[in-house]
Every structure is written in C-alpha cells, then in structure tokens.
Design a protein around this motif. Structure first.
Motif: not given
Length: 179
Positions: A84-89, A122-124, A143-153
């Motif tokens: 489960l990668v970057a679950p949002p709140d 930013p989502y959790c 995994v450190g500071q990579h934002g939402h681990l999505n395309r923008a990352s």
C-alpha cells in the motif's frame, strides 16, 4: 501469482511507476477496471478488485487505491498480500471531493500488508500514516521526502519501491517475475 495494480483517482499515466511496473511485468500484472477513475465509487472499486484478484495475488495499490484495497480486504477479500503506497487521509483537507465515500477501515487487515509512504505527502500526515499502520496492522516504511509518490514525484521506475516490493514478496515466500 500476479500483481494486481490498484491505481488511484484519475488513473496512472504511462510515466507513473505503477504503469511502468505493469509494463515490465507483462502478463504477470493486471490492473483493476472500475467504471470510473475520475468519479470513483468505493463499492465499484471493491467489485473491480474482486473481479480479478485471486488468493495468490499481491495487490499493489497507490493513493485512493489503498483505501479501496483495504476496504476490499475488510469486506472479506483475500490476497497473498497488500503493498500500500501513499494512502490518503479521507478527512484531510487535500482529499479529493470526487472521492467522498471512500473510508479507511478501522480494523486489522486480514492479509499481510505494508504501508510505504513519504514523510511530506500532502495527502496524508505522518501522524495519520502511523494511525493507519496501527489500525491495519501494517508496518510503515518511510521513504523520505518524495511527496505523494506519484507522477509529480518524478520517480520513474522507482527502484527503491521495486526493492521494497521484492522484499515484501520474498517475505510472503513469492519470487516476483521481472520487477
């Protein structure tokens, strides 16, 4: 055994790590096909997971897909594991209004699972990730500071994620083809 890709809202474009992994795995990877990625419905996404997931499969979910995968498991769905990668709140200020209705189960997931997340998503918040980890019984990997681990990352193939998935699968006694 297959990898079942559970993408987030708005799907994952060709340069998102999930799409890259799916392409590299060929027939060993499938993705869910809900009625809509832009107007998501939790029941529909759970049905889409159920339609293609076998008990020997590993779910690889991102963002809203994490909530769908966790909900599917909480409803009795069975898989070998859930990555489960970057679950949002769902109660966070950045949660997309179109995804209203998706909720995180408040019970332990009944399949082996792990949460992989960035500490500046930013989502959790890190505090909510800890809460999810405790509720779901899923170890959390920061995994450190990579934002939402999505395309923008701009993760591309996301080698670190591939290593983590390979280690998770090995812990399940599964060897992944080609990741």
């Amino acid at each position: 055994m297959r990898i079942v890709i559970v993408r987030g809202i708005d799907d994952s474009p060709h340069d998102h790590w999930q799409s890259i992994w799916q392409k590299s795995l060929g027939p060993a990877a499938v993705r869910i096909a809900p009625a809509s990625f832009t107007e998501p419905d939790e029941d529909d996404w759970c049905a889409a997971i159920n339609a293609i997931t076998g008990e020997d499969d590993i779910l690889v979910a991102h963002s809203l897909g994490c909530l769908a995968a966790a909900s599917w498991i909480a409803r009795g769905g069975r898989a070998a594991g859930a990555f489960l990668v970057a679950p949002p709140d769902e109660n966070g200020s950045a949660f997309p209004p179109a995804a209203h209705g998706f909720t995180a189960p408040h019970s332990a997931l009944q399949v082996p699972s792990v949460i992989v997340a960035s500490d500046d998503d930013p989502y959790c918040s890190p505090a909510h990730l800890t809460e999810l980890s405790t509720m779901w019984g899923s170890p959390k990997i920061d995994v450190g500071q990579h934002g939402h681990l999505n395309r923008a990352s701009r993760l591309g193939e996301w080698d670190e994620g591939q290593r983590l998935l390979t280690a998770f699968a090995a812990g399940l006694g599964v060897r992944l083809p080609g990741v």
